[in-house]
Design a protein around this motif. Sequence first.
Motif, PDB file in Angstrom:
ATOM      1  N   VAL A 242       2.082   9.051  -6.175  1.00 45.79           N
ATOM      2  CA  VAL A 242       2.073  10.468  -5.802  1.00 45.79           C
ATOM      3  C   VAL A 242       3.296  11.172  -6.377  1.00 45.79           C
ATOM      4  O   VAL A 242       3.193  12.288  -6.897  1.00 45.79           O
ATOM      5  N   ALA A 243       4.461  10.548  -6.317  1.00 51.10           N
ATOM      6  CA  ALA A 243       5.674  11.154  -6.880  1.00 51.10           C
ATOM      7  C   ALA A 243       5.539  11.324  -8.389  1.00 51.10           C
ATOM      8  O   ALA A 243       6.002  12.324  -8.942  1.00 51.10           O
ATOM      9  N   TYR A 244       4.898  10.390  -9.061  1.00 48.78           N
ATOM     10  CA  TYR A 244       4.704  10.490 -10.501  1.00 48.78           C
ATOM     11  C   TYR A 244       3.832  11.698 -10.855  1.00 48.78           C
ATOM     12  O   TYR A 244       4.139  12.457 -11.765  1.00 48.78           O
ATOM     13  N   PHE A 245       2.736  11.881 -10.118  1.00 46.17           N
ATOM     14  CA  PHE A 245       1.854  13.005 -10.402  1.00 46.17           C
ATOM     15  C   PHE A 245       2.449  14.334  -9.952  1.00 46.17           C
ATOM     16  O   PHE A 245       2.181  15.370 -10.558  1.00 46.17           O
ATOM     17  N   ASP A 246       3.250  14.347  -8.898  1.00 46.99           N
ATOM     18  CA  ASP A 246       3.901  15.576  -8.459  1.00 46.99           C
ATOM     19  C   ASP A 246       4.957  16.022  -9.458  1.00 46.99           C
ATOM     20  O   ASP A 246       5.232  17.210  -9.590  1.00 46.99           O
ATOM     21  N   ARG A 247       5.553  15.081 -10.174  1.00 53.30           N
ATOM     22  CA  ARG A 247       6.551  15.418 -11.180  1.00 53.30           C
ATOM     23  C   ARG A 247       5.913  16.266 -12.281  1.00 53.30           C
ATOM     24  O   ARG A 247       6.481  17.241 -12.737  1.00 53.30           O
ATOM     25  N   ASN A 248       4.698  15.923 -12.684  1.00 50.74           N
ATOM     26  CA  ASN A 248       3.993  16.690 -13.707  1.00 50.74           C
ATOM     27  C   ASN A 248       3.463  18.012 -13.161  1.00 50.74           C
ATOM     28  O   ASN A 248       3.266  18.954 -13.897  1.00 50.74           O
ATOM     29  N   LYS A 249       3.235  18.086 -11.869  1.00 49.07           N
ATOM     30  CA  LYS A 249       2.709  19.285 -11.238  1.00 49.07           C
ATOM     31  C   LYS A 249       3.729  20.422 -11.285  1.00 49.07           C
ATOM     32  O   LYS A 249       3.363  21.580 -11.411  1.00 49.07           O
ATOM     33  N   GLU A 250       5.005  20.105 -11.230  1.00 48.83           N
ATOM     34  CA  GLU A 250       6.043  21.117 -11.204  1.00 48.83           C
ATOM     35  C   GLU A 250       6.039  21.971 -12.465  1.00 48.83           C
ATOM     36  O   GLU A 250       6.401  23.133 -12.425  1.00 48.83           O
ATOM     37  N   SER A 251       5.611  21.429 -13.580  1.00 49.76           N
ATOM     38  CA  SER A 251       5.611  22.182 -14.821  1.00 49.76           C
ATOM     39  C   SER A 251       4.465  23.188 -14.887  1.00 49.76           C
ATOM     40  O   SER A 251       4.501  24.103 -15.690  1.00 49.76           O
ATOM     41  N   THR A 252       3.436  23.050 -14.072  1.00 48.30           N
ATOM     42  CA  THR A 252       2.299  23.958 -14.115  1.00 48.30           C
ATOM     43  C   THR A 252       2.243  24.911 -12.938  1.00 48.30           C
ATOM     44  O   THR A 252       1.445  25.827 -12.936  1.00 48.30           O
ATOM     45  N   GLU A 253       3.062  24.704 -11.916  1.00 45.69           N
ATOM     46  CA  GLU A 253       3.034  25.554 -10.733  1.00 45.69           C
ATOM     47  C   GLU A 253       4.431  26.003 -10.362  1.00 45.69           C
ATOM     48  O   GLU A 253       5.422  25.384 -10.720  1.00 45.69           O
ATOM     49  N   LYS A 254       4.478  27.115  -9.632  1.00 48.05           N
ATOM     50  CA  LYS A 254       5.740  27.633  -9.110  1.00 48.05           C
ATOM     51  C   LYS A 254       5.499  28.112  -7.691  1.00 48.05           C
ATOM     52  O   LYS A 254       4.354  28.217  -7.248  1.00 48.05           O
ATOM     53  N   LYS A 255       6.562  28.392  -6.969  1.00 45.14           N
ATOM     54  CA  LYS A 255       6.461  28.874  -5.598  1.00 45.14           C
ATOM     55  C   LYS A 255       6.413  30.397  -5.595  1.00 45.14           C
ATOM     56  O   LYS A 255       7.161  31.057  -6.315  1.00 45.14           O
ATOM     57  N   CYS A 256       5.555  30.958  -4.781  1.00 47.49           N
ATOM     58  CA  CYS A 256       5.523  32.407  -4.579  1.00 47.49           C
ATOM     59  C   CYS A 256       6.774  32.786  -3.791  1.00 47.49           C
ATOM     60  O   CYS A 256       7.066  32.165  -2.757  1.00 47.49           O
ATOM     61  N   PRO A 257       7.527  33.793  -4.226  1.00 46.06           N
ATOM     62  CA  PRO A 257       8.751  34.153  -3.501  1.00 46.06           C
ATOM     63  C   PRO A 257       8.485  34.763  -2.121  1.00 46.06           C
ATOM     64  O   PRO A 257       9.366  34.773  -1.275  1.00 46.06           O
ATOM     65  N   GLU A 258       7.276  35.230  -1.875  1.00 42.34           N
ATOM     66  CA  GLU A 258       6.955  35.838  -0.585  1.00 42.34           C
ATOM     67  C   GLU A 258       6.469  34.812   0.437  1.00 42.34           C
ATOM     68  O   GLU A 258       7.005  34.699   1.523  1.00 42.34           O
ATOM     69  N   CYS A 259       5.413  34.056   0.073  1.00 45.77           N
ATOM     70  CA  CYS A 259       4.794  33.142   1.047  1.00 45.77           C
ATOM     71  C   CYS A 259       5.077  31.671   0.757  1.00 45.77           C
ATOM     72  O   CYS A 259       4.658  30.809   1.516  1.00 45.77           O
ATOM     73  N   LEU A 260       5.749  31.389  -0.350  1.00 41.26           N
ATOM     74  CA  LEU A 260       6.144  30.032  -0.755  1.00 41.26           C
ATOM     75  C   LEU A 260       4.954  29.110  -1.033  1.00 41.26           C
ATOM     76  O   LEU A 260       5.090  27.891  -0.973  1.00 41.26           O
TER      77      LEU A 260
ATOM     78  N   VAL B 128       0.822  -1.206   0.000  1.00 41.91           N
ATOM     79  CA  VAL B 128       0.000   0.000   0.000  1.00 41.91           C
ATOM     80  C   VAL B 128       0.859   1.261   0.000  1.00 41.91           C
ATOM     81  O   VAL B 128       0.767   2.093  -0.894  1.00 41.91           O
ATOM     82  N   VAL B 129       1.713   1.425   0.997  1.00 44.58           N
ATOM     83  CA  VAL B 129       2.463   2.670   1.169  1.00 44.58           C
ATOM     84  C   VAL B 129       3.460   2.889   0.037  1.00 44.58           C
ATOM     85  O   VAL B 129       3.498   3.972  -0.564  1.00 44.58           O
ATOM     86  N   LEU B 130       4.258   1.902  -0.258  1.00 46.18           N
ATOM     87  CA  LEU B 130       5.283   2.057  -1.291  1.00 46.18           C
ATOM     88  C   LEU B 130       4.679   2.334  -2.674  1.00 46.18           C
ATOM     89  O   LEU B 130       5.096   3.293  -3.332  1.00 46.18           O
ATOM     90  N   PRO B 131       3.684   1.559  -3.129  1.00 44.04           N
ATOM     91  CA  PRO B 131       3.096   1.892  -4.439  1.00 44.04           C
ATOM     92  C   PRO B 131       2.415   3.264  -4.458  1.00 44.04           C
ATOM     93  O   PRO B 131       2.525   3.988  -5.440  1.00 44.04           O
ATOM     94  N   MET B 132       1.732   3.642  -3.381  1.00 40.86           N
ATOM     95  CA  MET B 132       1.063   4.939  -3.360  1.00 40.86           C
ATOM     96  C   MET B 132       2.062   6.088  -3.377  1.00 40.86           C
ATOM     97  O   MET B 132       1.819   7.111  -4.019  1.00 40.86           O
ATOM     98  N   SER B 133       3.191   5.951  -2.701  1.00 41.73           N
ATOM     99  CA  SER B 133       4.184   7.023  -2.726  1.00 41.73           C
ATOM    100  C   SER B 133       4.793   7.156  -4.117  1.00 41.73           C
ATOM    101  O   SER B 133       5.115   8.265  -4.558  1.00 41.73           O
ATOM    102  N   ARG B 134       4.918   6.058  -4.840  1.00 41.41           N
ATOM    103  CA  ARG B 134       5.400   6.136  -6.223  1.00 41.41           C
ATOM    104  C   ARG B 134       4.378   6.826  -7.130  1.00 41.41           C
ATOM    105  O   ARG B 134       4.745   7.616  -7.998  1.00 41.41           O
TER     106      ARG B 134
END
Length: 140
Positions: free
Chosen positions: A96-114, A88-94
């Motif tokens: 989540v990591a796969y979908f977070d990898r694609n998320k980085e291309s559409t979002e950025k961190k605010c320099p003020e509040c992060l 359960v834990v190991l496959p789910m973390s993989r």
Amino acid sequence: MTGFKKFLMRGNLVELAVAVVIGATFSGLVQALVKDLITPLIAAVTGGNEPDFSDYVFTVNGAKFMYGDFVNQLLSFLIIASVVYWLVVLPMSRVVAYFDRNKESTEKKCPECLSDIPVAARRCAFCTAVLEDSGATAAS
């Protein structure tokens, strides 16, 4: 009564109920595995005559310490924890990591509040800081 019906029929509550029932059944299965297969195997390897650890006991000044049942429960816990981790834990973390990898291309961190904000945003929705094209913050 309508609110209670809606509460009971929510997807998360039903999924949780199913998970509890399956978990309880799985726990019984693992306890039977430990009691009927693993502990007799350990007893056979160590040369013990007793195939079940639940009867193991030692006495100090007339007080009985039944450590065998604890050993059975500890083995059950370790098996359940390892199965939950590996299946359960190991496959789910993989996933989540796969979908977070694609998320980085559409979002950025605010320099003020992060906070995570869209790449094309000119103002942070959380702290309302004005963002320049280079990502630096202008005076608001």
